[in-house]
Design a protein around this motif. Structure first.
Motif, PDB file in Angstrom:
ATOM      1  N   PHE A 110      -3.358  -6.094   6.671  1.00 30.47           N
ATOM      2  CA  PHE A 110      -2.378  -5.174   6.106  1.00 30.47           C
ATOM      3  C   PHE A 110      -3.073  -4.064   5.321  1.00 30.47           C
ATOM      4  O   PHE A 110      -2.789  -2.872   5.504  1.00 30.47           O
ATOM      5  N   LYS A 111      -4.009  -4.442   4.488  1.00 31.84           N
ATOM      6  CA  LYS A 111      -4.636  -3.514   3.545  1.00 31.84           C
ATOM      7  C   LYS A 111      -5.627  -2.568   4.210  1.00 31.84           C
ATOM      8  O   LYS A 111      -5.662  -1.368   3.907  1.00 31.84           O
ATOM      9  N   HIS A 112      -6.443  -3.090   5.110  1.00 33.74           N
ATOM     10  CA  HIS A 112      -7.501  -2.276   5.716  1.00 33.74           C
ATOM     11  C   HIS A 112      -7.330  -2.073   7.221  1.00 33.74           C
ATOM     12  O   HIS A 112      -8.048  -1.271   7.815  1.00 33.74           O
ATOM     13  N   GLY A 113      -6.402  -2.801   7.836  1.00 33.25           N
ATOM     14  CA  GLY A 113      -6.215  -2.689   9.273  1.00 33.25           C
ATOM     15  C   GLY A 113      -5.038  -1.820   9.670  1.00 33.25           C
ATOM     16  O   GLY A 113      -4.658  -1.787  10.839  1.00 33.25           O
ATOM     17  N   ASP A 114      -4.450  -1.129   8.697  1.00 30.26           N
ATOM     18  CA  ASP A 114      -3.344  -0.201   8.951  1.00 30.26           C
ATOM     19  C   ASP A 114      -2.154  -0.901   9.615  1.00 30.26           C
ATOM     20  O   ASP A 114      -1.437  -0.304  10.414  1.00 30.26           O
ATOM     21  N   LEU A 133      12.155 -13.391 -12.091  1.00 21.81           N
ATOM     22  CA  LEU A 133      11.724 -12.151 -12.723  1.00 21.81           C
ATOM     23  C   LEU A 133      12.586 -10.978 -12.252  1.00 21.81           C
ATOM     24  O   LEU A 133      12.975 -10.113 -13.049  1.00 21.81           O
ATOM     25  N   ILE A 134      12.873 -10.952 -10.961  1.00 26.79           N
ATOM     26  CA  ILE A 134      13.670  -9.874 -10.387  1.00 26.79           C
ATOM     27  C   ILE A 134      15.063  -9.839 -11.013  1.00 26.79           C
ATOM     28  O   ILE A 134      15.624  -8.767 -11.255  1.00 26.79           O
ATOM     29  N   ALA A 135      15.618 -11.003 -11.304  1.00 27.57           N
ATOM     30  CA  ALA A 135      16.959 -11.069 -11.881  1.00 27.57           C
ATOM     31  C   ALA A 135      17.044 -10.340 -13.212  1.00 27.57           C
ATOM     32  O   ALA A 135      18.113  -9.859 -13.594  1.00 27.57           O
ATOM     33  N   GLU A 136      15.930 -10.231 -13.913  1.00 25.85           N
ATOM     34  CA  GLU A 136      15.929  -9.610 -15.236  1.00 25.85           C
ATOM     35  C   GLU A 136      15.300  -8.224 -15.260  1.00 25.85           C
ATOM     36  O   GLU A 136      15.300  -7.561 -16.295  1.00 25.85           O
ATOM     37  N   THR A 137      14.747  -7.781 -14.141  1.00 20.14           N
ATOM     38  CA  THR A 137      14.038  -6.503 -14.146  1.00 20.14           C
ATOM     39  C   THR A 137      14.986  -5.326 -13.956  1.00 20.14           C
ATOM     40  O   THR A 137      16.064  -5.464 -13.363  1.00 20.14           O
ATOM     41  N   ASP A 138      14.571  -4.174 -14.448  1.00 23.71           N
ATOM     42  CA  ASP A 138      15.358  -2.953 -14.295  1.00 23.71           C
ATOM     43  C   ASP A 138      14.817  -2.057 -13.186  1.00 23.71           C
ATOM     44  O   ASP A 138      15.570  -1.307 -12.563  1.00 23.71           O
ATOM     45  N   ALA A 139      13.506  -2.098 -12.964  1.00 17.99           N
ATOM     46  CA  ALA A 139      12.891  -1.206 -11.983  1.00 17.99           C
ATOM     47  C   ALA A 139      11.601  -1.828 -11.455  1.00 17.99           C
ATOM     48  O   ALA A 139      10.981  -2.667 -12.114  1.00 17.99           O
ATOM     49  N   VAL A 140      11.222  -1.396 -10.261  1.00 17.00           N
ATOM     50  CA  VAL A 140      10.040  -1.917  -9.574  1.00 17.00           C
ATOM     51  C   VAL A 140       9.024  -0.791  -9.410  1.00 17.00           C
ATOM     52  O   VAL A 140       9.371   0.307  -8.964  1.00 17.00           O
ATOM     53  N   ALA A 141       7.772  -1.057  -9.775  1.00 22.95           N
ATOM     54  CA  ALA A 141       6.716  -0.044  -9.668  1.00 22.95           C
ATOM     55  C   ALA A 141       5.474  -0.640  -9.020  1.00 22.95           C
ATOM     56  O   ALA A 141       5.064  -1.746  -9.371  1.00 22.95           O
ATOM     57  N   PRO A 142       4.848   0.065  -8.076  1.00 22.36           N
ATOM     58  CA  PRO A 142       3.611  -0.432  -7.454  1.00 22.36           C
ATOM     59  C   PRO A 142       2.386  -0.064  -8.272  1.00 22.36           C
ATOM     60  O   PRO A 142       2.371   0.955  -8.973  1.00 22.36           O
ATOM     61  N   VAL A 143       1.351  -0.895  -8.189  1.00 25.16           N
ATOM     62  CA  VAL A 143       0.049  -0.502  -8.724  1.00 25.16           C
ATOM     63  C   VAL A 143      -0.438   0.675  -7.870  1.00 25.16           C
ATOM     64  O   VAL A 143      -0.470   0.584  -6.639  1.00 25.16           O
ATOM     65  N   PRO A 144      -0.799   1.803  -8.477  1.00 26.07           N
ATOM     66  CA  PRO A 144      -1.143   3.005  -7.695  1.00 26.07           C
ATOM     67  C   PRO A 144      -2.581   3.022  -7.198  1.00 26.07           C
ATOM     68  O   PRO A 144      -3.454   2.332  -7.739  1.00 26.07           O
ATOM     69  N   LEU A 145      -2.808   3.820  -6.174  1.00 30.72           N
ATOM     70  CA  LEU A 145      -4.155   4.126  -5.698  1.00 30.72           C
ATOM     71  C   LEU A 145      -4.534   5.517  -6.191  1.00 30.72           C
ATOM     72  O   LEU A 145      -3.666   6.385  -6.361  1.00 30.72           O
ATOM     73  N   ARG A 154      -4.741   6.048   3.747  1.00 32.89           N
ATOM     74  CA  ARG A 154      -3.526   6.663   4.288  1.00 32.89           C
ATOM     75  C   ARG A 154      -2.232   6.060   3.742  1.00 32.89           C
ATOM     76  O   ARG A 154      -1.160   6.604   3.961  1.00 32.89           O
ATOM     77  N   PHE A 155      -2.279   4.937   3.071  1.00 34.16           N
ATOM     78  CA  PHE A 155      -1.083   4.385   2.444  1.00 34.16           C
ATOM     79  C   PHE A 155      -1.495   3.455   1.317  1.00 34.16           C
ATOM     80  O   PHE A 155      -2.609   2.929   1.295  1.00 34.16           O
ATOM     81  N   ASN A 156      -0.589   3.289   0.373  1.00 31.62           N
ATOM     82  CA  ASN A 156      -0.814   2.382  -0.750  1.00 31.62           C
ATOM     83  C   ASN A 156      -0.144   1.055  -0.414  1.00 31.62           C
ATOM     84  O   ASN A 156       1.083   0.974  -0.299  1.00 31.62           O
ATOM     85  N   GLN A 157      -0.934   0.004  -0.254  1.00 26.76           N
ATOM     86  CA  GLN A 157      -0.380  -1.274   0.175  1.00 26.76           C
ATOM     87  C   GLN A 157       0.636  -1.826  -0.824  1.00 26.76           C
ATOM     88  O   GLN A 157       1.638  -2.446  -0.432  1.00 26.76           O
ATOM     89  N   ALA A 158       0.406  -1.606  -2.112  1.00 22.99           N
ATOM     90  CA  ALA A 158       1.361  -2.100  -3.115  1.00 22.99           C
ATOM     91  C   ALA A 158       2.699  -1.385  -2.979  1.00 22.99           C
ATOM     92  O   ALA A 158       3.766  -1.996  -3.134  1.00 22.99           O
ATOM     93  N   ALA A 159       2.660  -0.085  -2.671  1.00 26.14           N
ATOM     94  CA  ALA A 159       3.901   0.676  -2.502  1.00 26.14           C
ATOM     95  C   ALA A 159       4.665   0.228  -1.266  1.00 26.14           C
ATOM     96  O   ALA A 159       5.903   0.199  -1.266  1.00 26.14           O
TER      97      ALA A 159
END
Length: 262
Positions: A110-114, A133-145, A154-159
């Protein structure tokens, strides 16, 4: 019915139609397993690959997501010794599975094989593992590249995991609230101390992002928890910018991610 009520009704009807359309399409063209050209009942893994992944089930440490060997009952501690002695900056963490030779192959493809088709699959894994955790969260954010890494990969796997996750659970998705302010070397092969130094001051919250996270509980998404250095640095940046709390959810965690000797 007020306008808001009509909006919710239309949204629900649209979701049902999409699901019906997907079901009909699957009957005509069965979705393929991500790890094999075999058709499966729903896009995912073949039975053999699925059986080899070590999924993490409750009870787990509330602070780092490590599996407890046994359920200690009502009065058992909810955190491992390491998290009790030195808590992370993020409040809680969950991982869908153990990072080993079986899950590693899928994540690296996924990360390096596109192979971006793994993103929605991993989002489903996290939605199950981090449901509390999701039940109590307000928003979701990915760790950025960093932009230089993003150009080469070409893409951020976390996103690619965070986006479908936020959509499926009905939470705000904040792709640009957190940025990687400076390029960093790969974390691979570094000690726990080296990883912390490598990402120190690497992340920042944008001005627009600060307005969207202020006073809210944020669920941070990444692919792997190794020592927690990246998640902790991101959490510190979000908290300093006004987030009420930050939790972390990942696809996989190494078994020795949290030790008192670190």
């Amino acid at each position: 019915m007020q306008d808001g009520g009509w909006g919710e009704a239309l949204k629900g009807a649209s979701l049902r139609l999409r699901r019906l359309g997907r079901g009909v399409a699957d009957l005509i063209l069965p979705p393929m397993a991500h790890d094999s050209p075999e058709a499966t009942a729903s896009a995912g893994l073949t039975p053999g690959a699925w059986s080899r992944v070590v999924f993490l089930e409750a009870p787990v440490c509330d602070g780092c997501g490590a599996a407890f060997e046994a359920d200690g009952g009502t009065f058992a501690a909810d955190r491992c010794a390491a998290c009790t002695a030195r808590p992370y900056a993020f409040g809680r963490a969950r991982a869908a599975c153990v990072y080993d030779e079986n899950s590693r192959d899928l994540i690296l493809r996924f990360k390096h094989g596109d192979q971006q088709q793994f993103g929605p699959l991993f989002a489903r894994w996290i939605s199950r593992a981090a449901a509390d955790l999701i039940a109590e969260t307000d928003a979701v954010a990915p760790v950025p590249l960093h932009r230089s890494r993003l150009l080469s990969r070409r893409f951020n796997q976390a996103a690619e995991i965070a986006r479908p996750l936020a959509r499926s659970v009905g939470r705000d998705y904040l792709p640009d609230a957190l940025v990687r302010a400076k390029p960093t070397a790969s974390q691979g092969g570094k000690s726990a101390r080296g990883r912390r130094e490598n990402v120190k001051s690497a992340f920042a919250v944008t001005e627009a992002g600060a307005r969207r996270i202020r006073g809210r509980r944020i669920l941070l998404i990444d692919d792997v928890l190794t020592t927690g250095a990246t998640g902790e640095t991101c959490a510190k940046a979000l908290l300093a910018a006004g987030a009420r709390a930050v939790d972390l959810a990942v696809v996989a965690r190494v078994r020795t991610a949290r030790e008192l000797t670190m």
